[in-house]
Design a protein around this motif. Structure first.
Motif, short mmCIF file in Angstrom:
data_model
loop_
_atom_site.label_atom_id
_atom_site.label_comp_id
_atom_site.label_asym_id
_atom_site.label_seq_id
_atom_site.Cartn_x
_atom_site.Cartn_y
_atom_site.Cartn_z
N MET A 1 0.53 -1.24 0.48
CA MET A 1 0.26 0.35 -0.44
C MET A 1 0.73 1.18 0.25
O MET A 1 1.75 1.44 0.89
CB MET A 1 -1.19 0.15 1.08
CG MET A 1 -1.52 1.62 1.39
SD MET A 1 -2.83 0.90 2.77
CE MET A 1 -4.25 0.01 2.18
N ASP A 5 -2.38 5.73 -0.14
CA ASP A 5 -3.34 5.36 -0.23
C ASP A 5 -3.77 5.09 1.12
O ASP A 5 -5.03 4.17 1.59
CB ASP A 5 -3.42 3.60 -0.84
CG ASP A 5 -2.88 3.44 -2.10
OD1 ASP A 5 -3.91 4.68 -2.79
OD2 ASP A 5 -2.46 3.10 -2.93
N GLU A 6 -2.75 4.86 2.25
CA GLU A 6 -2.97 4.59 3.72
C GLU A 6 -3.49 6.20 4.06
O GLU A 6 -3.46 6.17 4.97
CB GLU A 6 -1.44 4.98 4.31
CG GLU A 6 -1.28 4.56 5.52
CD GLU A 6 0.25 4.56 6.35
OE1 GLU A 6 0.17 4.79 7.29
OE2 GLU A 6 0.62 4.24 5.22
N GLN A 8 -5.27 7.41 2.77
CA GLN A 8 -7.08 7.69 2.46
C GLN A 8 -7.59 6.46 3.48
O GLN A 8 -8.66 7.07 3.12
CB GLN A 8 -7.24 7.31 0.47
CG GLN A 8 -6.17 8.72 -0.48
CD GLN A 8 -7.02 9.82 0.11
OE1 GLN A 8 -8.19 10.15 0.19
NE2 GLN A 8 -6.18 11.14 0.32
#
Length: 138
Positions: A1, A5-6, A8
């Motif tokens: 990830m 992305d983390e 979000q």
């Protein structure tokens, strides 16, 4: 990830808590508005009090992280007072005007009336020249 992305995922995961905190702070500000309208006593409403929610001027992230301050302008006739509030350990902690602060562990009608009357006295003192000048500039 990826780090993006983390970020979000964290924002999504904590959305409900942030929204609940925002609703609680906005309900508190609304209750303070109603307390100000009745601060003169039963049957003596202050008719020229209005409330306008606003983004906190010190907020540097959107959506506001948990523990952030929520703000509103309270118009009291000829003047406006910025009130900032946040939740801290179950209490509402905030500031208003040029240096007024408060902490309310409970938000009964009496607690809010005491705060409303204190706010009115402090703002009157600020305009009347009885208050100490603010120690910092906005």
């Amino acid at each position: 990830m990826s780090e993006f992305d983390e970020l979000q995922a964290v924002i999504r995961r904590h959305a409900a808590g942030r929204q609940a905190e925002q609703r609680a702070c906005e309900a508190f500000l609304n209750a303070l508005y109603h307390a100000l309208r009745t601060a003169s006593g039963p049957g003596l409403p202050l008719n020229n009090v209005t409330l306008e929610f606003t983004a906190d001027p010190d907020l540097r992230l959107r959506p506001a992280p948990a523990g952030s301050v929520h703000a509103a302008w309270l118009r009291l006739g000829l003047c406006e007072v910025l009130v900032r509030v946040r939740r801290l350990d179950g209490a509402f902690v905030g500031e208003y005007g040029a240096g007024g602060t408060f902490r309310l562990d409970s938000t009964t009608e009496d607690d809010l009336l005491v705060l409303a009357r204190t706010l009115l006295r402090d703002v009157t003192a600020a305009y009347g020249g009885d208050a100490a000048p603010p120690s910092h500039l906005n």
